[in-house]
Design a protein around this motif. Structure first.
Motif, PDB file in Angstrom:
ATOM      1  N   ALA A 222       0.588  -1.572  -0.245  1.00 59.26           N
ATOM      2  CA  ALA A 222       0.007  -0.373   0.499  1.00 59.26           C
ATOM      3  C   ALA A 222       0.883   1.465   0.114  1.00 59.26           C
ATOM      4  O   ALA A 222       1.024   2.300  -0.576  1.00 59.26           O
ATOM      5  CB  ALA A 222      -0.876  -0.176   1.270  1.00 59.26           C
TER       6      ALA A 222
ATOM      7  N   SER B 111      -3.074   6.440   6.869  1.00 59.94           N
ATOM      8  CA  SER B 111      -4.526   6.262   6.997  1.00 59.94           C
ATOM      9  C   SER B 111      -5.042   5.599   5.688  1.00 59.94           C
ATOM     10  O   SER B 111      -5.054   4.507   6.082  1.00 59.94           O
ATOM     11  CB  SER B 111      -5.724   7.354   7.407  1.00 59.94           C
ATOM     12  OG  SER B 111      -7.128   6.895   6.904  1.00 59.94           O
ATOM     13  N   ARG B 112      -4.050   5.756   5.074  1.00 61.49           N
ATOM     14  CA  ARG B 112      -4.452   4.264   3.558  1.00 61.49           C
ATOM     15  C   ARG B 112      -3.414   3.694   3.957  1.00 61.49           C
ATOM     16  O   ARG B 112      -3.919   2.218   3.904  1.00 61.49           O
ATOM     17  CB  ARG B 112      -3.375   5.072   2.586  1.00 61.49           C
ATOM     18  CG  ARG B 112      -4.501   6.503   1.587  1.00 61.49           C
ATOM     19  CD  ARG B 112      -3.795   6.710   0.706  1.00 61.49           C
ATOM     20  NE  ARG B 112      -2.358   6.192   0.260  1.00 61.49           N
ATOM     21  CZ  ARG B 112      -1.952   7.832   0.325  1.00 61.49           C
ATOM     22  NH1 ARG B 112      -2.219   8.447   0.159  1.00 61.49           N
ATOM     23  NH2 ARG B 112      -0.313   6.961  -0.418  1.00 61.49           N
TER      24      ARG B 112
ATOM     25  N   THR C  72      -6.495   1.301   6.344  1.00 62.11           N
ATOM     26  CA  THR C  72      -7.299   1.198   5.916  1.00 62.11           C
ATOM     27  C   THR C  72      -6.929  -0.162   5.267  1.00 62.11           C
ATOM     28  O   THR C  72      -7.769  -1.399   4.906  1.00 62.11           O
ATOM     29  CB  THR C  72      -7.753   1.901   5.359  1.00 62.11           C
ATOM     30  OG1 THR C  72      -7.930   3.186   5.842  1.00 62.11           O
ATOM     31  CG2 THR C  72      -9.417   1.204   4.129  1.00 62.11           C
ATOM     32  N   ALA C  73      -5.982  -0.048   4.443  1.00 63.60           N
ATOM     33  CA  ALA C  73      -5.614  -1.266   3.638  1.00 63.60           C
ATOM     34  C   ALA C  73      -4.982  -2.719   4.831  1.00 63.60           C
ATOM     35  O   ALA C  73      -5.500  -3.887   4.162  1.00 63.60           O
ATOM     36  CB  ALA C  73      -3.614  -1.268   2.423  1.00 63.60           C
TER      37      ALA C  73
END
Length: 556
Positions: free
Chosen positions: A455, A496-497, A500-501
């Protein structure tokens, strides 16, 4: 051709005396040292005679010698003399300094064969009486005979040849005793698994004190009369292009390294540089010593295709010091993956081939030792004549701490690694000690790390995941290294990404801590030491990128 190491070396010298056995690229580029098979055999036999005359047969001899032709000659001479070679990181720097001290103090009866005795004695003057000056002994050996000495009698197969200290990714290094018979068995397996023969040209930067560098890059090629091209590990780390450049310049057919070497090459070698290289001769590029990430190898193959690298050259493999080196790996098939399920989601893992003849791999329940059926995840267990004789403790060989026996008396090695048997071959999942138990669920650290690296889109150089319990709640912490050139443009939304991933792939959202590249604790062979990272975090010794930047601003 039969016989042990010294006999085979003498036979190669007789059959192909002028063939280059070893080339050394001191700075990773131009050749600075080389030895023909005739020169290597003569130098080895003469030095072995001097070492025998000093009564070193059967004693451990620590090789305090940097990578190069002198190290190779000394290694072969110690083994040929019937002594026990103990490779160590030298000169001892950083983490290697602690490792060197631990090995020297753990082998009080060992002689220390040193290229620069002053460096060893400066670190500890008390070691002076144990020191042997390699330069002086080499000079003395030349004066002892005008020609090559008669090769010594081959030691018995069960005689110790090497004490190989494990890399210690989850514990302190242990002195693994590898016998002459273990070496003979495993180099035969490498010939099968890596398609290694006398026509091979092997190009490596791997540290010679590590099992992959010692057996894979030095002893196996020389056993079969191949050519081996070596460079110091720091030359590769400073400039990864040197590795691929050496393969191109010397027509390398076999190479290899840990997963991080392929990822580092991806980040640091551009398309324009690759376009000037020729990797078309490469038939095997093996990857092992740490978790093999299928995405990393696939990206490396795509990136280097313009230089002629064939995808089928990629060879994910599996091994460990207690099995000398190789356990599983199959040449010519390229990167293959097997599907597994992580929290209801399909995940692809690299297949590490099949065991070569003479090696048996079983998957067993970690608690009961019961055999599991193909497809079930359990502890990888290994048996065969390449499994080490034991561990060196207090001047003698004791059984391996992870040796076991089944109810019917079958002996095998417990590797401490989780894996399963897929139709395509062995799939390695994680270290048992690195598996995270969170709220009753088992989560593999490598899954969390792989999801983060994928990610991150190249921003994350390395990662370490582990669980902590601060009495308030149990959670997963993910330490992520960021290369210097990525820090200034670090996207605030990346954290945050990533969370989430990772949540989607692994079912958890970790606490993410950013670190500078190289800050994670590693073994001397480059493996991430997750448990050491966890300990540093719990003790408040992790210097996060935000804290580092604040310190830099204050000092300015």
């Amino acid at each position: 051709m039969t016989g042990g190491l010294s006999q085979r070396l003498a036979a190669h010298a007789a059959a192909t005396p002028d063939k280059i056995a070893v080339r050394f690229l001191e700075k990773g580029e131009g050749e600075t040292q080389s030895l023909t098979y005739a020169e290597l055999a003569a130098g080895t036999a003469r030095l072995a005679g001097v070492l025998r005359a000093r009564g070193l047969a059967g004693r451990p001899v620590i090789l305090a010698i940097p990578a190069g032709t002198a190290f190779v000659t000394a290694l072969l001479a110690v083994i040929s003399a019937g002594a026990i070679a103990v490779p160590v990181p030298f000169p001892p720097l950083g983490e290697g300094r602690n490792r060197f001290r631990a090995i020297v103090s753990g082998l009080p009866g060992a002689a220390i064969l040193a290229a620069t005795p002053g460096i060893v004695e400066a670190g500890d003057p008390a070691l002076g009486e144990r020191l042997l000056d390699l330069g002086a002994l080499t000079q003395a050996s030349k004066g002892a005979s005008e020609g090559p000495a008669t090769p010594p009698v081959q030691p018995e197969p069960d005689a110790p040849a090497v004490i190989q200290f494990s890399s210690g990714s989850t514990a302190q290094p242990r002195g693994i005793v590898v016998t002459h018979g273990n070496i003979a068995a495993n180099v035969a397996m490498m010939a099968e698994g890596f398609a290694l023969d006398r026509t091979s040209v092997c190009v490596h930067w791997l540290p010679p004190h590590h099992d992959m560098g010692l057996f894979g890059a030095i002893l196996a090629p020389l056993w079969f009369g191949a050519e081996t091209v070596l460079m110091p590990a720091f030359a590769f780390l400073q400039k990864p292009l040197r590795w691929l450049g050496a393969i191109s310049a010397h027509g390398g057919t076999i190479t290899g390294g840990p997963n991080f070497a392929y990822e580092l090459s991806l980040r640091r070698i551009g398309a324009a540089e690759l376009a000037r290289l020729d990797l078309s001769h490469l038939s095997v590029a093996y990857c092992g010593a740490e978790p093999v990430r299928a995405a990393s190898l696939a990206a490396f193959a795509a990136h280097t295709a313009c230089a002629g690298l064939r995808a089928e050259a990629l060879l994910p493999c599996y091994g460990l010091a207690e099995a000398t080196l190789l356990v599983s790996g199959t040449a010519g098939l390229g990167l293959r993956t097997a599907r597994t399920t992580v929290f209801g989601r399909k995940a692809e893992r690299a297949v590490c081939g099949t065991p070569p003849p003479g090696c048996t791999v079983t998957i067993r329940d970690p608690q009961s030792g019961a055999l599991l059926v193909p497809g079930e995840t359990g502890e990888i267990c290994v048996s065969g004549t390449h499994v080490a004789a034991g561990e060196w403790q207090s001047g003698r060989i004791v059984p391996l701490a992870n040796a076991a026996s089944s109810r019917d008396g079958e002996r095998y090695l417990r590797t401490g690694d989780l894996g399963f048997e897929a139709p395509e071959g062995l799939v390695v999942v994680d270290r048992i000690k690195d598996m995270i138990c969170l709220q009753g669920r088992n989560i593999h650290a490598v899954d969390v790390e792989s999801a983060a690296v994928a990610a991150g889109g190249g921003v994350i150089a390395a990662a370490a995941a582990f669980a902590v319990d601060d009495d308030a709640r149990e959670r997963i912490v993910l330490l992520c290294e960021v290369p210097a050139r990525e820090r200034a443009s670090l996207d605030p939304a990346l954290e945050s990404r990533l969370a989430t991933a990772i949540g989607a792939d692994c079912g958890v959202r970790p606490q993410i801590v950013w670190m500078r590249h190289g800050a994670l604790p590693r073994t001397t062979s480059g493996k991430i030491r997750r448990q050491a990272a966890r300990q540093e975090f719990l003790e408040g010794r992790v210097l996060s990128l935000a804290i580092e930047m604040r310190h830099a601003e204050t000092s300015d």
